[in-house]
Design a protein around this motif. Structure first.
Motif, PDB file in Angstrom:
ATOM      1  N   CYS A   1     -85.034 -50.238  70.557  1.00  0.00           N
ATOM      2  CA  CYS A   1     -83.990 -51.239  70.304  1.00  0.00           C
ATOM      3  C   CYS A   1     -82.945 -50.689  69.331  1.00  0.00           C
TER       4      CYS A   1
ATOM      5  N   CYS B   1     -82.302 -53.203  66.081  1.00  0.00           N
ATOM      6  CA  CYS B   1     -83.208 -53.368  64.943  1.00  0.00           C
ATOM      7  C   CYS B   1     -83.887 -52.038  64.609  1.00  0.00           C
TER       8      CYS B   1
ATOM      9  N   GLY C   1     -88.153 -54.681  65.815  1.00  0.00           N
ATOM     10  CA  GLY C   1     -88.364 -55.957  66.498  1.00  0.00           C
ATOM     11  C   GLY C   1     -87.317 -56.975  66.090  1.00  0.00           C
ATOM     12  N   CYS C   2     -86.621 -57.514  67.074  1.00  0.00           N
ATOM     13  CA  CYS C   2     -85.609 -58.532  66.794  1.00  0.00           C
ATOM     14  C   CYS C   2     -85.484 -59.414  68.030  1.00  0.00           C
TER      15      CYS C   2
ATOM     16  N   CYS D   1     -84.598 -57.586  71.411  1.00  0.00           N
ATOM     17  CA  CYS D   1     -85.654 -56.824  72.088  1.00  0.00           C
ATOM     18  C   CYS D   1     -86.895 -57.687  72.258  1.00  0.00           C
TER      19      CYS D   1
HETATM   20 ZN   LIG Z   1     -84.687 -55.182  68.386  1.00  0.00          ZN
END
Ligand SMILES: [Zn+2]
Lengths: 699, 367
Positions: free
Chosen positions: B285, B288, B292-293, B296
Motif C-alpha cells: 500500500c 500507508c 494498513g489503512c 488497503c
Molecule cells: Zn494502506
C-alpha cells in the motif's frame, strides 16, 4: 466457496502448519483464501475464491490435493467401500444422446429410511451454514462438498421402466425442484423414464421424482454431461445451480463410481441395502476426450524458457518439476533422448490442462511466483507515438489554459438524442441490450453528452460551467460501425476573470468563438473562416440557434459547428440559462499539421495608430470589411481590428438598421519611419475601401 | 494647517531678505516636524506647494508684486531655493522607511486577487497519461483500437471459446441486429483493451512493446465501485526470450516508477484465458507504507494488475496473419489494469460515477 480446515486435515493428516499459514500458502499457489474465520475447536472456515478454470478445486478433496502437493504430503484415498448388496436385475439405462451425456451410473438402494441428517454431516452443514433437507438429499450435497461431483437421488418408485438420456420433446413440460413448471427446449438434455422427463440433466432435478419422507427406494444418479450443453440449458432457463456451475466447467469423468458410492454409503447409514450392481454406461468417445486423453510432451527446458530466472540459483530442476506434476495427479514418463523431456498423462479431473504451457503454469504456481527474480528484458527498437498524440496534447493544453475543464461523459445516449444530433441523418448505432432506454444508442455526437453534463451542473445550482470532452463518436449502421474522434465544448454562465475588482461577464457566442479561434490557430491552416453554410444534413445543426451559430471551415473542410443552443432544445431540457455548445470533428482537424512558429524580424521603427469610426448598414457583415481591407494589400498594415461595435435601438447614436464600428489600424514599416504624407495616403486608401464596402464616416 | 498670514517684507536689501527667508525656513522646519504619515505628507505638500492656495505661491506673488525690478531676480532665486528645499523634504519623507507619500497610494492587499481560472485536468485522463508515460520511458509505444469490436477480437482470438464460462465474467453490451452474422463477426462494446494486443501483432512482426490506454464497457449496473464505462491500460511485450521473470521485473519497476520506489510487488496465480501462466499483482500500500489503512482494507496490500505470459493459443490465432509469432520461438507477456480504481485511490474518490458526471464541483477540485 466455504471450506472447513478440519475437513481438509482429515484428507491430509500430515499438515503441520496453522490454518492461517495454510491459507497463505494456498493463496500464493492460486487457491485464493479471501477470509479465515475461527471456529474454535472445529478449526477454521476458509472463504475461498476459486478461479473459473479450477473446478477440480471447488471442493474439500481438491483443495486437500493442492495442500498435499505444496507440502509434499500423502493424500488419503476416499473411503468408498459399501456394505454387501443383495442380488437384483440390472436397472435399464439408455443414453440416446451420446454427444451430450458421456457416462451415466445408476445404483438402486432399497428399504431406505428418510430422516433428518445427524452426526458428522449435520455438524459440517451447520458449520458451513448449509441448509439441511433430509439424509438422502443431504448425502448428495455432502458428497459434492467433499469431492466435487454432483449427484442426484430419485424416488425409485416414481420411475417407470428405466432411465433414458434424451433431448426434450417440443413443448415438453417439467416441474423442477424449485416448484416451477418449465417448458423445455428440444436442445435440452433430460433424464427421463419411459413416460416423461424426470430432470433437466446436470442442472436441476424434477419435482415429481424427488425424494420425500415417504420414499422407500432410491436411484442414485452420478453422470457426466457435456459442459457446453449444460451451460446452454442453464442459460436458456436462467437456472444457475451448484451442479450446473460444476458440469459446465468440466467434471471428472472417472469420479462417477466414487461419488455414487459415497452418496450410497451415507444414505445406507440410516438403513436399507443396495440391490444389484451399479449400472455404468460409458460412451467411449467421451472417455477418450476426458479420462483417456493422449499424453503430452513436456520438457523442463521449455519451462525455463518461459519462466526465466529464479532467486534460487538452481532454478527449476527436473526433480522439482516431477514432484509437482506427480503430486497434482500427472503420470510422467521420461523420454529416452533426454533427461529433461517427458510424456505426461493428465489426470481426469484436470480438463483445464491440455498442453505443455498448462504444465509450465502448474510448475510455476506450485513452485511459487514470488520465488522468480525480477528481471528486465533487453530491447532494441524505437518508441512510436500515435500520429495525433501531439495534436491532441496541444488541444487539451489550450482548452485547459482557456479555463475549460475536461469531462468524460457516457458513451451512450437516448435514441431521440441520437436522431437529433447525428451529423449524418440516421447514421447511428443502437445497442442490442442497453442498460437503459436513456443509454440505448452509441453516441453519434458528443454534443448531447455535453448538454447532459451542463444540465446536471445547472440543476445542482452551479451557475458557471465550462467543459470540454475529447472522445469517440460512432456513426454508420449496425452492420458497419464507424468510429471517429471528436471534441465538444460547452460554456454557460459567466466567464473569464472576475471578482470584486471587475464584474463578471456573461458568456456570449463570442466567448465560444474565441475558444474555437484559439484552437484553430494552433494548426498550420492556410484559410480559416466561419459561416452559416448548411451541413451534410442540408441544414445548420437543428440543435443550434440558427442566428447565433456558425460553421468553422479550415482550408475548405467543415471542422465543426458551434453556437447558442437552440431555444427549443433548451426548453426541452428545462434549462434555466443560455448554453453555448459546439463540436469539432477531430478526424478532420487532425489532417492539419500543427503550426510551427517561426520568428520574424521585428521592426525597429515607430508604429503609428490610426482609428476609423464608420457606420455600416446591418447587411454588411464584418467579414466583408475585413476582406476589403485585406484586399488592399498594404504591407505596412501590421494589424487591423474592430475595437468597438455600437448599436442603438432608439436610433439616437446610430441610425436604426445600422451599426457603428470603431476600427483600429497599426501601421509600421520595416524600412523606415513612415512619413506623414505616406500615412495620409494609406489612411485615405483604407477610408475609400470602407466607403466602398458600404460604410460612411461617423460624424 | 490653518491659513497663516502672509509676512510683510520690511525692505529689499540683502539683510532684510536674509531675515525674511530665514523666518520662512524656520516655519518650514516647524511644519516638517511630523511628516510621518501619508496624510501629513500630502497636507504638507498642499500647504506649501498647492497650486491654488499654496503658501509658497501666495508669499512669492505678494513679495514679487511689490518688489523693485532690480530685486525681483534675487527674490525669485531665493524662492526657487526654498522650493527645492520643500521638495527635498517631501522626497525624503516619501522615501523614508515605512512612511511617505506612496503610503497614500496603499490599497487593501488582503482583498482576493482577480483569478483567471485554468481548466481542470480530468483525474482519470491525468492518471492514464501518467501511467502510459511510465511505460513509454520503458520503451513502449502507444497503441489504440476500436471501442466497438468483433466477437473474434474481443473473445475468440483471446482464447475465450464460444460458450466458455470465462465469458460470463465479462458481461457484454452488444450492438443491435447481430444475430444474422456468424458469431465471430458480431459487434459488441469491447469489454477490455486486450483486443488491441491481437490487432497490433497482426500488423507487425515481433518484437512488440506496446501500451494501450482506452475506454471499455460492460453490462454492469452502476454503483460506487462499478460503472458500465471504465478505462483500462493494457501492455504487451513480445520478443525472443521474454520470460515470466521479465514480466515480474517490468511490473515491479513500473509500479515503483508510478507509486514511488518504496513500493513492493507480489504475484499470485490467477486465470485469464489469454495468458498462461497468469497472475494477479498486489502492490504494498503506497498510502500507508504497508502498515494498513482504509485504502488497503487494512491488509497493507492492494490488488492492482492482472498479467501473464501470452498463451500460445493466442499466438496461434495471430499466426493466421503473422506467421512470425511462432510460440516455439518467441514468447511474451501481457498485463492490464483498471485506471479508474487507481485514480480513485490516488485522489480519494469514493464514487466512480463522479468521473463520468461532468459535475463541475467535482472536476474543479483537480484544477
Ligand atoms: Zn494502506
Amino acid at each position: 466457496m466455504k471450506i472447513l480446515t478440519q475437513w481438509l486435515r482429515e484428507y491430509v493428516p500430515g499438515i503441520s502448519v496453522s490454518d492461517k499459514e495454510l491459507a497463505d500458502d494456498l493463496t500464493l499457489r492460486g487457491i485464493a483464501v479471501e477470509g479465515v474465520f475461527d471456529l474454535g475447536s472445529h478449526g477454521s472456515l476458509f472463504d475461498m475464491d476459486i478461479t473459473t478454470n479450477r473446478v477440480d478445486a471447488m471442493n474439500h478433496y481438491g483443495i486437500a490435493r493442492e495442500a498435499a502437493t505444496i507440502y509434499g504430503l500423502q493424500l488419503q484415498p476416499l473411503e468408498t467401500a459399501l456394505p454387501a448388496g443383495r442380488p437384483g436385475h440390472i436397472y435399464p439405462v439408455s443414453i440416446e444422446e451420446p454427444a451430450l451425456c458421456g457416462r451415466f451410473t445408476a445404483r438402486v438402494l432399497r428399504g431406505v429410511t428418510i430422516q433428518p441428517s445427524s452426526g458428522g454431516v449435520a455438524e459440517r452443514f451447520r458449520l458451513l451454514e448449509q441448509k439441511l433437507i433430509s439424509n438422502a438429499v443431504d448425502a448428495t450435497n455432502y458428497v459434492t462438498l467433499a469431492m466435487g461431483h454432483p449427484t442426484h437421488a430419485f424416488d425409485l418408485d416414481r420411475l417407470e421402466g428405466g432411465i433414458i438420456l434424451r433431448r426434450a420433446r417440443k413443448g415438453e413440460k417439467l416441474r423442477t425442484l424449485d416448484g416451477i413448471e418449465r417448458t423445455l427446449d428440444t436442445e435440452d438434455l433430460v433424464v427421463a423414464d419411459e413416460r416423461q422427463a424426470l430432470a433437466l440433466a446436470g442442472v436441476m432435478g424434477g419435482w415429481d421424482s424427488r425424494v420425500t419422507e415417504e420414499t422407500k427406494n432410491i436411484l442414485v444418479e452420478a453422470a457426466w454431461f457435456d459442459p457446453v450443453s449444460i451451460r446452454r440449458s442453464s442459460k436458456r432457463h436462467l437456472i444457475h445451480t451448484d451442479a450446473s456451475h460444476r458440469f459446465e466447467r468440466g467434471a471428472d469423468f472417472n469420479a462417477l463410481p466414487v461419488a455414487s458410492a459415497l452418496v450410497s454409503r451415507l444414505i445406507l447409514q440410516a438403513g436399507g441395502h443396495q440391490e444389484g450392481e451399479m449400472v455404468d454406461v460409458v460412451i467411449p468417445e467421451a472417455a477418450a476426450r476426458t479420462a483417456h486423453r493422449s499424453s503430452i510432451a513436456f520438457s523442463v527446458g521449455e519451462a525455463r524458457r518461459i519462466l526465466g530466472a529464479t532467486e534460487d540459483p538452481a532454478g527449476i530442476t527436473a526433480g522439482a518439476a516431477e514432484t509437482i506434476l506427480t503430486g497434482l495427479g500427472c503420470t510422467l514418463q521420461k523420454q529416452v533422448q533426454s533427461d529433461e523431456a517427458y510424456q505426461v498423462t493428465l489426470p481426469s479431473w484436470r480438463l483445464d490442462l491440455a498442453g505443455e504451457i498448462d504444465l509450465i503454469e502448474e510448475i510455476a504456481r506450485v513452485y511459487g511466483y514470488n520465488r522468480f527474480r525480477n528481471t528486465l528484458p533487453a530491447f532494441a527498437g524505437g518508441v512510436v507515438e500515435l500520429p495525433w498524440a501531439a495534436r491532441e496534447a496541444v488541444l487539451r493544453r489550450t482548452l485547459l489554459a482557456l479555463g475549460l475543464s475536461e469531462a468524460v461523459s457516457s458513451t451512450f445516449v437516448a435514441a431521440g438524442d441520437a436522431a437529433a444530433f447525428a451529423p449524418q441523418p440516421g447514421s447511428f448505432v443502437p445497442l442490442g441490450n442497453p442498460l437503459s432506454e436513456e443509454a440505448g444508442v452509441l453516441r453519434p455526437s458528443l454534443a448531447p453528452g455535453m448538454l447532459t453534463m451542463l444540465t446536471l451542473n445547472l440543476n445542482r445550482d452551479v451557475e458557471n460551467a465550462a467543459l470540454f470532452e475529447i472522445g469517440t463518436v460512432f456513426g454508420g449502421s449496425t452492420d458497419r460501425v464507424e468510429e471517429r474522434p471528436a471534441l465538444a465544448f460547452g460554456i454557460t454562465g459567466s466567464t473569464g476573470a472576475h471578482g470584486p475588482h471587475q464584474p463578471a461577464q456573461p458568456v456570449s457566442f463570442y466567448d465560444l468563438k474565441g475558444v474555437v479561434e484559439e484552437l484553430l490557430a494552433k494548426f498550420a491552416s492556410k484559410l480559416v473562416y466561419f459561416d452559416r453554410f448548411p451541413g451534410e444534413s442540408g441544414l445548420m445543426p437543428a440543435w443550434l440557434h440558427p442566428g447565433r451559430s456558425a460553421r468553422a471551415v479550415v482550408d475548405g473542410a467543415t471542422m465543426g459547428y458551434f453556437g447558442e443552443l437552440h431555444p427549443d432544445e433548451a426548453r426541452r431540457r428545462k434549462l434555466k440559462q443560455t448554453i453555448f455548445v459546439g463540436e469539432i470533428y477531430l478526424d478532420r482537424l487532425y489532417r492539419q499539421g500543427l503550426r510551427h512558429p517561426m520568428a520574424r524580424e521585428l521592426s525597429r521603427f515607430q508604429p503609428v495608430r490610426r482609428d476609423f469610426s464608420f457606420i455600416f448598414p446591418e447587411s454588411v457583415p464584418y467579414a466583408r470589411i475585413e476582406h476589403a481591407i485585406a484586399a488592399l494589400g498594404i504591407p505596412e498594415l501590421r494589424s487591423f481590428a474592430p475595437r468597438e461595435v455600437l448599436r442603438d435601438p432608439q436610433g439616437k447614436l446610430v441610425p436604426v438598421g445600422h451599426y457603428s464600428l470603431l476600427l483600429g489600424a497599426v501601421l509600421q514599416s520595416a524600412e523606415g519611419t513612415m512619413r506623414e504624407e505616406q500615412l495620409q495616403e494609406t489612411a485615405q486608401r483604407i477610408m475609400t475601401a470602407l466607403h466602398a464596402a458600404g460604410g460612411s464616416l461617423r460624424g | 494647517m490653518s491659513q497663516e498670514a502672509i509676512p510683510q517684507l520690511a525692505a529689499y536689501n540683502d539683510a532684510a531678505l536674509d531675515a525674511a527667508f530665514a523666518a520662512l525656513s524656520q516655519e518650514l522646519d516647524a511644519s516638517a516636524q511630523s511628516l510621518t504619515s501619508a496624510e501629513a505628507v500630502e497636507s504638507f505638500r498642499l500647504h506649501w506647494l498647492g497650486r491654488k492656495q499654496g503658501r509658497l505661491k501666495a508669499i512669492s506673488e505678494a513679495w514679487l508684486k511689490s518688489a523693485p525690478v532690480e530685486a525681483k531676480k534675487q527674490i525669485g532665486q531665493r524662492f526657487n531655493q526654498l522650493k527645492a528645499e520643500i521638495e527635498q523634504r517631501l522626497e525624503s519623507a516619501s522615501t523614508g522607511t515605512g512612511s511617505g507619500a506612496l503610503d497614500a497610494e496603499a490599497i487593501d492587499i488582503t482583498l482576493p486577487g482577480t483569478r483567471r481560472a485554468l481548466g481542470a485536468e480530468h483525474p482519470l485522463i491525468k492518471t492514464m497519461h501518467e501511467m502510459v508515460a511510465v511505460f513509454q520511458r520503458m520503451g513502449y509505444s502507444v497503441g489504440v483500437g476500436p471501442e466497438v469490436e468483433t466477437d473474434y477480437y474481443n473473445f475468440e482470438s483471446l482464447n475465450f471459446p464460444p460458450g466458455h464460462p470465462a465469458r460470463d465474467t465479462q458481461d457484454t453490451l452488444v450492438v443491435a441486429n447481430q444475430e444474422r452474422k456468424p458469431l465471430r463477426d458480431r459487434l459488441l462494446m469491447r469489454t477490455h483493451t486486450s483486443p488491441v494486443q491481437i490487432r497490433t501483432m497482426e500488423q507487425q512482426p515481433p518484437p512488440v512493446r506496446i501500451v494501450i490506454p482506452g475506454k471499455v464497457h460492460r453490462n454492469d449496473a452502476a454503483d460506487a465501485t462499478h460503472s458500465p464505462i471504465f478505462h483500462q491500460i493494457e501492455g504487451l511485450c513480445v520478443d525472443t526470450n521474454i520470460t515470466f521473470s521479465d514480466l515480474k521485473g517490468t511490473l515491479d519497476h513500473a509500479m515503483k516508477e508510478f507509486f514511488g520506489s518504496n513500493v513492493k510487488t507480489r504475484f499470485f496465480p490467477s486465470f485469464f484465458p489469454f495468458t498462461e501462466p497468469s497472475a494477479d499483482v498486489q502492490i504494498s500500500c503506497p498510502f500507508c507504507g504497508g502498515k494498513g489503512c482504509r485504502k488497503c482494507k487494512h491488509s497493507g496490500w492492494i490488488e492492482l494488475l492482472g498479467c501473464g505470459m501470452v498463451n500460445p493459443a493466442v499466438f496461434g490465432f495471430v499466426q493466421q496473419k503473422q506467421p512470425a509469432y511462432d510460440p516455439k520461438k518467441i514468447s511474451g507477456f501481457a498485463f492490464g489494469m483498471g485506471v479508474d480504481r487507481i485514480a480513485m485511490m490516488k485522489y480519494g474518490v469514493s464514487d466512480i460515477g463522479q468521473f463520468y458526471s461532468g459535475d463541475t464541483r467535482f472536476l474543479e477540485q483537480f484544477a
